[in-house]
Design a protein around this motif. Sequence first.
Motif, short mmCIF file in Angstrom:
data_model
loop_
_atom_site.label_atom_id
_atom_site.label_comp_id
_atom_site.label_asym_id
_atom_site.label_seq_id
_atom_site.Cartn_x
_atom_site.Cartn_y
_atom_site.Cartn_z
N ALA A 98 -10.65 71.25 20.84
CA ALA A 98 -9.55 69.98 20.27
C ALA A 98 -9.16 69.05 20.13
O ALA A 98 -8.58 68.93 19.96
CB ALA A 98 -8.85 70.64 21.98
N SER A 99 -10.34 68.62 20.64
CA SER A 99 -10.50 67.06 20.36
C SER A 99 -10.63 66.65 20.12
O SER A 99 -9.83 65.24 18.66
CB SER A 99 -11.70 66.09 21.49
N VAL A 100 -11.16 66.76 18.69
CA VAL A 100 -11.93 66.83 17.48
C VAL A 100 -11.00 67.21 16.18
O VAL A 100 -10.19 66.12 15.50
CB VAL A 100 -13.33 67.44 17.01
N GLU A 101 -10.17 68.25 16.36
CA GLU A 101 -8.86 68.46 15.79
C GLU A 101 -8.12 67.60 16.51
O GLU A 101 -7.48 67.17 14.89
CB GLU A 101 -8.40 70.13 16.12
N ALA A 102 -7.10 67.44 16.86
CA ALA A 102 -6.50 66.08 16.93
C ALA A 102 -6.52 65.15 16.87
O ALA A 102 -5.90 64.48 16.13
CB ALA A 102 -6.34 65.80 18.95
N ARG A 157 -23.67 63.37 19.98
CA ARG A 157 -22.74 62.81 18.78
C ARG A 157 -21.40 63.87 19.20
O ARG A 157 -21.29 64.93 18.40
CB ARG A 157 -23.26 63.82 17.51
N PRO A 158 -20.59 63.60 19.98
CA PRO A 158 -19.65 64.35 20.13
C PRO A 158 -18.06 64.40 19.44
O PRO A 158 -17.82 65.11 19.22
CB PRO A 158 -18.73 63.03 21.53
N GLY A 159 -18.46 63.71 18.68
CA GLY A 159 -17.25 63.98 16.93
C GLY A 159 -15.85 63.13 17.46
O GLY A 159 -14.80 63.49 16.29
#
Length: 326
Positions: free
Chosen positions: A77-81, A108-110
């Motif tokens: 969800a964090s990457v999409e947001a 590499r959290p993205g």
Amino acid sequence: MNRRNVLGLPLAFATAGLPLPVRAQAAFPDRPMRMLIGFAAGGPTDIVGRRFADRLGAVLGQPVVVENRSGASGAIASVEAARARPDGYTLMLATSSSHAIYASLAVRPGFDPVTDYAPLALIGVVPMVIGAHPTFAADLPEVLGRIRAASGGIAIATSGNGGIAHFAAELLLRQAGGLRANLVHYRGGGPAVQDAIAGHVPAVVETFATTLEHHRAGRLRILAAFTEQRSAAAPEVPTAIEQGVPGMLANTYNALLAPAGTPAPVVARLAEASAEAAAEPEFQAFLRSVSVEPVPGSTPARTADFIRSERAKWEPIIRATGLRIE
């Protein structure tokens, strides 16, 4: 120049110097919004998020639709947001799992938990606690004494390797004088608490929300809250600090974020609406009923400071374990 000449000029010349028509800007928001939640439907974060989304939608006059993007401790969800269009119509509910733990744990959290988002409001914090089987210990000093004497032989259950409960347990051992224990990582807080209730493990580190019902029923004894002050939900439970463990503060949280680059007027409107929704007495009563402490007076600046400070607190604890996610 006579009237005929003026009227005979091309339109571009005849209208030179006159103000151009301005297209009316629609008031924000003018359509439904979405809130991304990085955990499964029905879990604690989802329950709080959905109730808040209803309140926020009522204040803004547009529906706020929850979309669950579970997985990777909220990272999906964090990457999409972070990659969403920064127009205010995509929000996310961040937690310590995504923005304090995973962001430091992953190679590499993205996403960057600070620079990739526009903080809006800190809705509530969920304190972590240590509980024990009622026959194991009467208070925190007794548990710590048993851990010290056993030299690593005492088991402490957590909700999972690399989660907030794991690192809260690590912090407790560190702040209590560098103790060693056998941390047993389960697949979720429910199984960890159930094994503590059954006596399969003597102690468990989990959230107030997961343990309070069992504490009230006498199945599990909450020995200490990892907070500065005692919780109104269970004022009989002392804090770890007042039992001699300095700096023992650990919690997860719910923070509302938008993508970085969201226009300042939109951020201001969302922050204002979030503060109004969070201050509603019925919503605050709901938060306390699920062991979430409301955060009064939250602002974007305070939310940003809180997220930065939480990440800074957990980074050295994570590094000390040597645990990394590739």
